[in-house]
Design an enzyme around this catalytic site. Structure first.
Site, PDB file in Angstrom:
ATOM      1  N   LEU A 113       1.170  -1.072   0.041  1.00 35.72           N
ATOM      2  CA  LEU A 113       0.202  -0.157  -0.263  1.00 35.72           C
ATOM      3  C   LEU A 113       0.622   1.416   0.210  1.00 35.72           C
ATOM      4  O   LEU A 113       0.118   2.491   0.100  1.00 35.72           O
ATOM      5  CB  LEU A 113      -0.850   0.128   1.220  1.00 35.72           C
ATOM      6  CG  LEU A 113      -2.144  -0.794   1.213  1.00 35.72           C
ATOM      7  CD1 LEU A 113      -2.622  -1.490   2.244  1.00 35.72           C
ATOM      8  CD2 LEU A 113      -2.822  -1.802  -0.049  1.00 35.72           C
ATOM      9  N   CYS A 114       2.400   1.152  -0.621  1.00 42.04           N
ATOM     10  CA  CYS A 114       3.137   2.229  -0.391  1.00 42.04           C
ATOM     11  C   CYS A 114       2.867   3.412  -1.408  1.00 42.04           C
ATOM     12  O   CYS A 114       2.869   2.258  -2.348  1.00 42.04           O
ATOM     13  CB  CYS A 114       5.113   1.746  -0.320  1.00 42.04           C
ATOM     14  SG  CYS A 114       5.155   2.240   1.011  1.00 42.04           S
ATOM     15  N   HIS A 115       3.179   4.329  -1.620  1.00 44.20           N
ATOM     16  CA  HIS A 115       2.509   4.989  -2.702  1.00 44.20           C
ATOM     17  C   HIS A 115       4.545   5.336  -3.434  1.00 44.20           C
ATOM     18  O   HIS A 115       5.251   5.077  -2.970  1.00 44.20           O
ATOM     19  CB  HIS A 115       2.161   6.654  -2.821  1.00 44.20           C
ATOM     20  CG  HIS A 115       0.974   6.548  -2.404  1.00 44.20           C
ATOM     21  ND1 HIS A 115       0.276   6.531  -0.704  1.00 44.20           N
ATOM     22  CD2 HIS A 115      -0.353   7.285  -2.980  1.00 44.20           C
ATOM     23  CE1 HIS A 115      -0.458   6.281  -1.012  1.00 44.20           C
ATOM     24  NE2 HIS A 115      -1.058   6.830  -2.167  1.00 44.20           N
ATOM     25  N   MET A 151       8.873   4.353   5.414  1.00 42.99           N
ATOM     26  CA  MET A 151       9.262   3.256   5.090  1.00 42.99           C
ATOM     27  C   MET A 151      10.106   3.022   4.102  1.00 42.99           C
ATOM     28  O   MET A 151      10.755   1.930   4.021  1.00 42.99           O
ATOM     29  CB  MET A 151       7.789   3.210   4.273  1.00 42.99           C
ATOM     30  CG  MET A 151       6.216   2.628   5.059  1.00 42.99           C
ATOM     31  SD  MET A 151       6.606   1.519   6.074  1.00 42.99           S
ATOM     32  CE  MET A 151       7.073   0.720   5.948  1.00 42.99           C
ATOM     33  N   GLU A 152      10.793   3.777   3.093  1.00 41.98           N
ATOM     34  CA  GLU A 152      10.955   3.840   2.059  1.00 41.98           C
ATOM     35  C   GLU A 152      13.077   4.017   2.962  1.00 41.98           C
ATOM     36  O   GLU A 152      14.147   3.432   2.575  1.00 41.98           O
ATOM     37  CB  GLU A 152      11.592   5.576   1.303  1.00 41.98           C
ATOM     38  CG  GLU A 152      10.787   5.099   0.080  1.00 41.98           C
ATOM     39  CD  GLU A 152       9.011   5.313   0.578  1.00 41.98           C
ATOM     40  OE1 GLU A 152       8.980   5.175  -0.110  1.00 41.98           O
ATOM     41  OE2 GLU A 152       9.296   5.662   1.895  1.00 41.98           O
ATOM     42  N   ASP A 166      23.443 -12.328   4.859  1.00 39.04           N
ATOM     43  CA  ASP A 166      23.578 -12.674   3.207  1.00 39.04           C
ATOM     44  C   ASP A 166      24.757 -13.127   3.076  1.00 39.04           C
ATOM     45  O   ASP A 166      25.841 -13.663   3.013  1.00 39.04           O
ATOM     46  CB  ASP A 166      23.209 -12.161   1.994  1.00 39.04           C
ATOM     47  CG  ASP A 166      23.133 -13.335   0.848  1.00 39.04           C
ATOM     48  OD1 ASP A 166      22.848 -14.029   0.558  1.00 39.04           O
ATOM     49  OD2 ASP A 166      23.695 -12.612  -0.260  1.00 39.04           O
TER      50      ASP A 166
END
Length: 197
Positions: A113-115, A151-152, A166
């Site tokens: 739901l992120c733009h 969020m970014e 990793d």
């Protein structure tokens, strides 16, 4: 007789006037000071997921900073440090930095739901902390737009630290990623915010 509102009926079943009324309602991710906190990505009546409308919001300069760390066992941390932060896959911190930058740009593809945003700056930094036996990460993201970049920044930090995992997992699986969080943000209707933690 049970009463329904336009929010409990799928919009394709609504008449044209009712649908127009339903779409006139705005659901923003920011809130006025008097409002109670709420989840803006879910419908309050049905619980269905929805993308928040930012169409009518005014673009502002926005910035968010997120931090986190990955803690390694003593031997693995020593290997990381003694080998000048290189592994078979390359320089660990450099590769993790690039991964974080790529992740920030791909956030809207990862979080449903992120733009999608045009990002003006993505600054991902990683360094060794001998006292904690950790790789520390800080990500700063900026944009000029209608929604924030928290969020970014979180995605950049998370993926950078996952990349460290990793690249070091051949030496140990006993690594712990922790304390990923937003520590500050500026811009938008709610204005500047800084973590008290």
């Amino acid at each position: 007789m049970q009463r329904y509102s336009s929010r409990t009926i799928p919009t394709y079943l609504l008449s044209a006037p009712a649908m127009q009324w339903a779409h006139q309602r705005s659901y923003y991710s920011t809130k006025a000071d008097a409002e109670e906190p709420r989840l803006t990505h879910t419908d309050p009546d049905t619980g269905e997921a929805r993308m928040v409308s930012v169409t009518d919001k005014t673009p502002t300069k926005r910035e968010a900073k997120a931090i986190g760390r990955i803690v390694l066992p003593d031997q693995a941390y020593k290997l990381l440090k003694d080998n000048q932060v290189h592994s078979m896959k390359g320089n660990v911190l450099t590769v993790a930095q690039i991964a974080g930058i790529q992740a920030a740009k791909a956030t809207s593809n990862l979080i449903p739901l992120c733009h999608p945003l045009l990002l003006g700056l993505i600054d991902v930094r990683l360094w060794l902390d001998d006292a904690k036996r950790s790789v520390e990460c800080e990500s700063v993201v900026q944009t000029s737009g209608k929604t924030g970049v928290e969020m970014e920044a979180l995605t950049a930090t998370s993926v950078a630290l996952l990349t460290v995992y990793d690249m070091c997992k051949a030496a140990t699986k006993e690594m712990v990623i922790q304390d990923i969080r937003v520590v500050s943000k500026t811009g938008g209707k709610s204005g500047p915010w800084k973590s008290d933690l």
